[in-house]
Design an enzyme around this catalytic site. Structure first.
Site, PDB file in Angstrom:
ATOM      1  N   GLU A  73       0.845  -1.196   0.000  1.00 43.96           N
ATOM      2  CA  GLU A  73       0.000   0.000   0.000  1.00 43.96           C
ATOM      3  C   GLU A  73       0.885   1.252   0.000  1.00 43.96           C
ATOM      4  O   GLU A  73       2.032   1.222   0.466  1.00 43.96           O
ATOM      5  CB  GLU A  73      -0.891  -0.029   1.258  1.00 43.96           C
ATOM      6  CG  GLU A  73      -1.804   1.173   1.376  1.00 43.96           C
ATOM      7  CD  GLU A  73      -2.968   0.952   2.365  1.00 43.96           C
ATOM      8  OE1 GLU A  73      -2.961  -0.048   3.103  1.00 43.96           O
ATOM      9  OE2 GLU A  73      -3.885   1.804   2.370  1.00 43.96           O
ATOM     10  N   ASN A 100     -12.393  -1.295  -1.298  1.00 44.73           N
ATOM     11  CA  ASN A 100     -11.742  -1.928  -0.145  1.00 44.73           C
ATOM     12  C   ASN A 100     -12.478  -1.506   1.122  1.00 44.73           C
ATOM     13  O   ASN A 100     -12.826  -0.327   1.276  1.00 44.73           O
ATOM     14  CB  ASN A 100     -10.282  -1.465  -0.050  1.00 44.73           C
ATOM     15  CG  ASN A 100      -9.622  -1.853   1.268  1.00 44.73           C
ATOM     16  OD1 ASN A 100      -9.335  -3.026   1.492  1.00 44.73           O
ATOM     17  ND2 ASN A 100      -9.402  -0.885   2.148  1.00 44.73           N
ATOM     18  N   GLU A 101     -12.718  -2.440   2.009  1.00 42.08           N
ATOM     19  CA  GLU A 101     -13.373  -2.140   3.293  1.00 42.08           C
ATOM     20  C   GLU A 101     -14.492  -1.111   3.106  1.00 42.08           C
ATOM     21  O   GLU A 101     -14.511  -0.041   3.747  1.00 42.08           O
ATOM     22  CB  GLU A 101     -12.344  -1.700   4.350  1.00 42.08           C
ATOM     23  CG  GLU A 101     -11.371  -2.821   4.669  1.00 42.08           C
ATOM     24  CD  GLU A 101     -10.509  -2.626   5.921  1.00 42.08           C
ATOM     25  OE1 GLU A 101     -10.508  -1.539   6.499  1.00 42.08           O
ATOM     26  OE2 GLU A 101      -9.841  -3.612   6.320  1.00 42.08           O
ATOM     27  N   TYR A 133      -7.169  -9.230  11.264  1.00 46.25           N
ATOM     28  CA  TYR A 133      -5.845  -8.980  11.838  1.00 46.25           C
ATOM     29  C   TYR A 133      -5.749  -9.592  13.238  1.00 46.25           C
ATOM     30  O   TYR A 133      -6.740  -9.638  13.971  1.00 46.25           O
ATOM     31  CB  TYR A 133      -5.589  -7.472  11.950  1.00 46.25           C
ATOM     32  CG  TYR A 133      -5.279  -6.832  10.607  1.00 46.25           C
ATOM     33  CD1 TYR A 133      -4.000  -6.907  10.071  1.00 46.25           C
ATOM     34  CD2 TYR A 133      -6.265  -6.167   9.876  1.00 46.25           C
ATOM     35  CE1 TYR A 133      -3.701  -6.325   8.835  1.00 46.25           C
ATOM     36  CE2 TYR A 133      -5.967  -5.588   8.642  1.00 46.25           C
ATOM     37  CZ  TYR A 133      -4.684  -5.675   8.132  1.00 46.25           C
ATOM     38  OH  TYR A 133      -4.381  -5.111   6.915  1.00 46.25           O
ATOM     39  N   GLU A 169      -6.406  -9.323   3.472  1.00 48.38           N
ATOM     40  CA  GLU A 169      -5.584  -8.672   4.505  1.00 48.38           C
ATOM     41  C   GLU A 169      -5.564  -9.565   5.738  1.00 48.38           C
ATOM     42  O   GLU A 169      -6.627  -9.878   6.286  1.00 48.38           O
ATOM     43  CB  GLU A 169      -6.122  -7.278   4.864  1.00 48.38           C
ATOM     44  CG  GLU A 169      -5.879  -6.252   3.757  1.00 48.38           C
ATOM     45  CD  GLU A 169      -6.278  -4.839   4.124  1.00 48.38           C
ATOM     46  OE1 GLU A 169      -6.201  -4.473   5.317  1.00 48.38           O
ATOM     47  OE2 GLU A 169      -6.672  -4.101   3.201  1.00 48.38           O
ATOM     48  N   GLN A 180       1.784  -6.271   5.582  1.00 50.65           N
ATOM     49  CA  GLN A 180       2.047  -5.939   4.214  1.00 50.65           C
ATOM     50  C   GLN A 180       3.474  -6.357   3.878  1.00 50.65           C
ATOM     51  O   GLN A 180       4.232  -6.685   4.777  1.00 50.65           O
ATOM     52  CB  GLN A 180       1.851  -4.452   3.993  1.00 50.65           C
ATOM     53  CG  GLN A 180       0.397  -4.006   4.240  1.00 50.65           C
ATOM     54  CD  GLN A 180       0.114  -2.586   3.746  1.00 50.65           C
ATOM     55  OE1 GLN A 180       0.927  -1.960   3.102  1.00 50.65           O
ATOM     56  NE2 GLN A 180      -1.083  -2.074   4.079  1.00 50.65           N
TER      57      GLN A 180
HETATM   58  O1  AHR Z   1      -3.246  -2.742   6.091  1.00 50.64           O
HETATM   59  C1  AHR Z   1      -3.532  -1.531   6.702  1.00 50.64           C
HETATM   60  C2  AHR Z   1      -4.983  -1.125   6.566  1.00 50.64           C
HETATM   61  O2  AHR Z   1      -5.800  -2.031   7.252  1.00 50.64           O
HETATM   62  C3  AHR Z   1      -5.551  -1.136   5.178  1.00 50.64           C
HETATM   63  O3  AHR Z   1      -5.276   0.039   4.493  1.00 50.64           O
HETATM   64  C4  AHR Z   1      -7.016  -1.280   5.411  1.00 50.64           C
HETATM   65  O4  AHR Z   1      -7.683  -1.918   4.363  1.00 50.64           O
HETATM   66  C5  AHR Z   1      -7.105  -2.035   6.725  1.00 50.64           C
HETATM   67  O5  AHR Z   1      -7.963  -1.450   7.603  1.00 50.64           O
END
Ligand code: AHR
Length: 514
Positions: free
Chosen positions: A44, A193-194, A261, A318, A367
């Site tokens: 990103e 995205n999201e 995450y 992600e 990432q």
């Molecule tokens: O990976 C960091 C961020 O996490 C990304 O930009 C977003 O899609 C997510 O919330």
């Protein structure tokens, strides 16, 4: 007599505590391919992932580069066999206007990167830079389109600019004027995205409609067609997945995303330290990581309801550990170190993805360079590979191999009355006929011995590599870059149809059976 009974009881208890882990491998029952795209990455415009990471500028004379892209990173990622790279975000993608990133660099307009540190984005790394870099890497680009603040026309133009043959449209002519005759033929596109958050705070119903509209006008890659990924749920939002599966016609949908995450709290500065976490924080992080199994099982079940033939892929685009940033770094840059805890997250998560390969056909670790659970960290001309890099490199034997069913009975990793499965395993057979078994022991204190019954094949030899360290909190630093590296593993033996493996505490091993 009482003493004897007590001694016997104690012996029994300690035996129970160290009970053997067992597993059964069905070597002749593989039906599903582990799609190589499960091993994808994510870059990103965030912190120093692109600028100062991948891209050091065409005029840089200190760091060897091609068109400004550092060659040591290219080499390292080629060794990893990265199958795809997602770009330009993340949250950034829904603020990105691709036309600002083409043409003469000095004339490109600047913008503010509002999501990540409020820094100026000068657009010097744009579409050509990214797609040429993917060619250098030998990887497939995965582009996230701007749905949150863009237009249907803008995304339509972008797909035409990238995919239409020379001279066939105003967009392909523009591409030619900018120095690229042949189309890049990009197949994988994210439609936003999201969308529930940074991508526009939409409801699932609203986004499903918007998705249909955007997806209608996107131009496909020559002969490949499009692989369109709908912006998916956060964690356990099964309702979101259900709404998309119900409301988007499946002929215009190739994948549905989810993001998860391993994070303990979303407050700034309230996550765990990347290197100085407590035992409890380690346990809680692993709890979050292993939750992935439940999440993908339940999202898949929702998808099965509407798509029993599993045409639409589940795309975990992600995932990874998210901690406090390193002291003294910009909080908006998400720069964190990477210890054996991250190796545990990677090993266990990839086993989960492999074992769900019937539905998960793509995933992207967040990432790739200098951000979150990175595989590469850079500091000026120095570059280091993290423990996560090594796990992904060891596991790449599974890419495009046939998944072999393996059932495991594991001991628990117990912490303050809570428990998690200690050992996770996945197995596959590659095109050359070699069987690989990857094992992760997340228990930070206890080694685990596992006996695997080998059914449906006769194996005569086993070899392998292991990633282990002296301390759980160890990491590779710019001063000591090779502290953690895979080593030859001698802890596995075959006797008849039994494979015995002795896994040290907090270790990852990948075995090759012949
Ligand atoms: O990976 C960091 C961020 O996490 C990304 O930009 C977003 O899609 C997510 O919330």
């Amino acid at each position: 007599m009482k003493k004897q009974l007590l001694a016997m009881a104690c012996l029994g208890l300690s035996f129970l505590g160290n009970a053997q882990n067992t597993a059964t491998l069905q070597a002749d029952s593989g039906k599903v391919t582990i799609n190589k795209h499960i091993y994808g990455h994510f870059a990103e415009h965030l912190g120093t992932c692109i600028y100062g990471g991948f891209y050091v500028g065409e005029n840089n004379t200190k760091i060897p580069n091609k068109d400004g892209v550092r060659l040591d990173i290219i080499d390292a990622l080629k060794k990893l066999k990265i199958p795809n790279l997602r770009w330009p975000g993340g949250c950034f993608a829904d603020t990105y206007h691709w036309k600002d990133g083409i043409g003469t660099k000095a004339q490109r307009p600047a913008m503010v990167n509002t999501w990540w540190g409020g820094v100026t984005e000068d657009n010097s790394f744009g579409t050509h830079d990214f797609l040429n870099m993917c060619e250098l890497l030998g990887t497939e680009p995965y582009i996230s389109g701007n749905v949150g603040s863009g237009t249907v026309q803008e995304l339509k133009d972008w797909t035409q600019y990238i995919n239409l043959g020379a001279g066939t449209s105003p967009m392909s002519k523009l591409r030619e004027q900018n120095g690229r005759e042949k189309p890049w033929n990009v197949s994988i596109w994210g439609v936003g995205n999201e969308a529930w958050g940074c991508g526009g705070n939409m409801t699932a119903e609203y986004y499903a409609n918007i998705y249909r509209q955007y997806a209608t006008f996107m131009a496909g890659a020559d002969k490949k067609g499009l692989f369109r990924v709908a912006s998916g749920a956060s964690d356990a939002d099964y309702k979101w997945t259900e709404t998309l599966m119900k409301n988007i016609p499946h002929q215009m949908l190739e994948g549905v995303a989810i993001h998860h995450y391993s994070v303990l709290s979303w407050g700034e500065g309230k996550k765990t330290s990347a290197t100085e976490y407590t035992d409890k924080e380690y346990f809680k992080t692993m709890q979050q990581a292993l939750l992935m199994d439940e999440l993908v099982t339940k999202h898949s079940a929702v998808m099965d309801k509407y798509d029993p033939k599993k045409k639409v892929a589940l795309v975990v685009d992600e995932w990874g550990g998210w901690y406090n940033v390193e002291n003294g770094t910009n909080p908006g840059f998400l720069f964190q170190q990477n210890t054996m805890r991250d190796a545990m997250i990677a090993g266990a998560t990839l086993n989960i993805f492999n074992n769900h390969a019937d539905r998960i056909r793509m995933a992207n670790l967040a990432q790739v360079v200098n951000v979150l659970q990175a595989v590469i960290l850079t500091k000026e001309e120095k570059m280091i590979l993290t423990p996560t890099y090594h796990v992904m490199e060891m596991y790449n034997v599974h890419q495009d191999a046939t998944l072999l069913p393996i059932k495991v009975k594991t001991n628990d990793f117990v912490f303050e009355g809570e428990k998690l499965p200690a050992v996770s395993v996945s197995a596959s057979k590659d095109a050359k006929g070699l069987t690989h078994i990857s094992l992760t022991n997340v228990d930070p204190k206890n080694p685990q011995e596992i006996t695997i019954d080998l059914k449906g094949a006769k194996y005569v030899s086993v070899s392998g590599r292991i990633l282990a360290a002296e301390k759980l909190r160890d990491f590779n630093s710019f001063e000591n870059p090779n502290k953690i590296q895979p080593k030859a593993f001698s802890g596995a033996t075959i006797s008849g149809n039994q494979l015995k493996v002795k896994l040290p505490a907090f270790s990852v091993a990948v075995l090759e059976l012949k």
